[in-house]
Design an enzyme around this catalytic site. Structure first.
Site, short mmCIF file in Angstrom:
data_model
loop_
_atom_site.label_atom_id
_atom_site.label_comp_id
_atom_site.label_asym_id
_atom_site.label_seq_id
_atom_site.Cartn_x
_atom_site.Cartn_y
_atom_site.Cartn_z
CB SER A 265 -10.21 82.91 59.10
OG SER A 265 -11.42 83.42 59.63
CE1 TYR B 297 -12.63 78.39 59.07
CE2 TYR B 297 -13.23 80.28 60.44
CZ TYR B 297 -12.84 79.75 59.22
OH TYR B 297 -12.64 80.58 58.14
#
Length: 252
Positions: free
Chosen positions: A147, A157
């Protein structure tokens, strides 16, 4: 993109395959002739996604699987080998996303552990389970989904997706002798249904403001990146993370 014949007769396993990127990856690989196994923690959603592919003349199977559960993953890979003789492509797409892109103090340790179990251990578990099934098969390729958050690291995350970048390099080294290439894609802001449901408008605007290209990415942008990495055009590419972020990753 790969040509129209390259994936005929090949077998691909896509985790998190019931929706979002995973579903789109499955549809694209099936359209090029692969038999796609869509694995998702929600088995019903996986079965529905597979049914959509078969209704259009493609070959697909939907299975329930939690990528953090070694037994479930081993069972899925064993089933693929028994039915198809081996595995050619593994897409480690399953992951916990925007809802977990929050400060550690807000999430609490239980949620932090869950993110690491799915986003990091899931990649390791699936890759190790698939290695022997992929060994020596022409064009064998693993693609992990990282990501743009891996370049910002504002939360667990982002840290988990940074770990995916590191795992991509380590697994590329370790799996090379089995003839398996390992790469990753780091998507930027792609407004899938899941992201729209979990990401606030203010956060989306912040990310767009840090990009060089001031538009949200399209799901097809990531699909095209995947098709390149699993194709013969990328036969000399391994251990790399392809950033598809509209330039976001260059600003952090």
């Amino acid at each position: 993109m790969a040509d129209d014949t390259e994936h005929r007769g090949r077998v691909a396993l896509v985790t998190g395959g019931g929706r979002g990127f995973g579903k789109a990856f499955g549809q694209a690989l099936s359209a090029l002739g692969a038999h796609v196994v869509l694995a998702d923690v929600d088995g019903e959603v996986a079965a529905e996604a597979a049914a959509e592919i078969t209704a259009k003349g493609g070959k697909a199977t939907g299975v329930a699987c939690d990528v953090a559960d070694e037994g479930q993953v081993d069972a899925v890979v064993t089933g693929i080998v028994e039915q198809h003789g081996g595995l050619d492509v593994l897409v480690n797409n399953a992951g916990l996303h925007a809802a977990y892109n929050r400060p550690f103090t807000e999430l609490g340790l239980a949620n932090v552990r869950r993110v690491l179990d799915v986003n990091v251990m899931g990649v390791i578990i699936c890759s190790l389970a698939a290695r022997e099934a992929m060994r020596g098969r022409p064009g064998a390729s693993i693609v992990n989904i990282s990501s743009s958050a891996a370049y910002a690291n504002r939360s667990i995350y982002g840290v988990s997706k940074l770990a995916v970048r590191g795992l991509t390099v380590a697994l590329a080294r370790e799996f090379a002798d089995a003839g398996i290439r390992v790469n990753a894609i780091a998507p930027g802001l792609i407004l899938t249904d899941t992201v729209r449901a979990q990401l606030s408008e203010a956060e989306a605007e912040r990310v767009l403001g840090e990009q060089i290209l001031r538009r949200a990415g399209r799901e097809q942008d990531i699909v095209e990146a995947l098709l390149y990495l699993v194709s013969s055009k990328a036969s000399f590419v391994t251990g790399e993370t392809l950033r598809v972020t509209g330039g976001f990753a260059l600003s952090v």
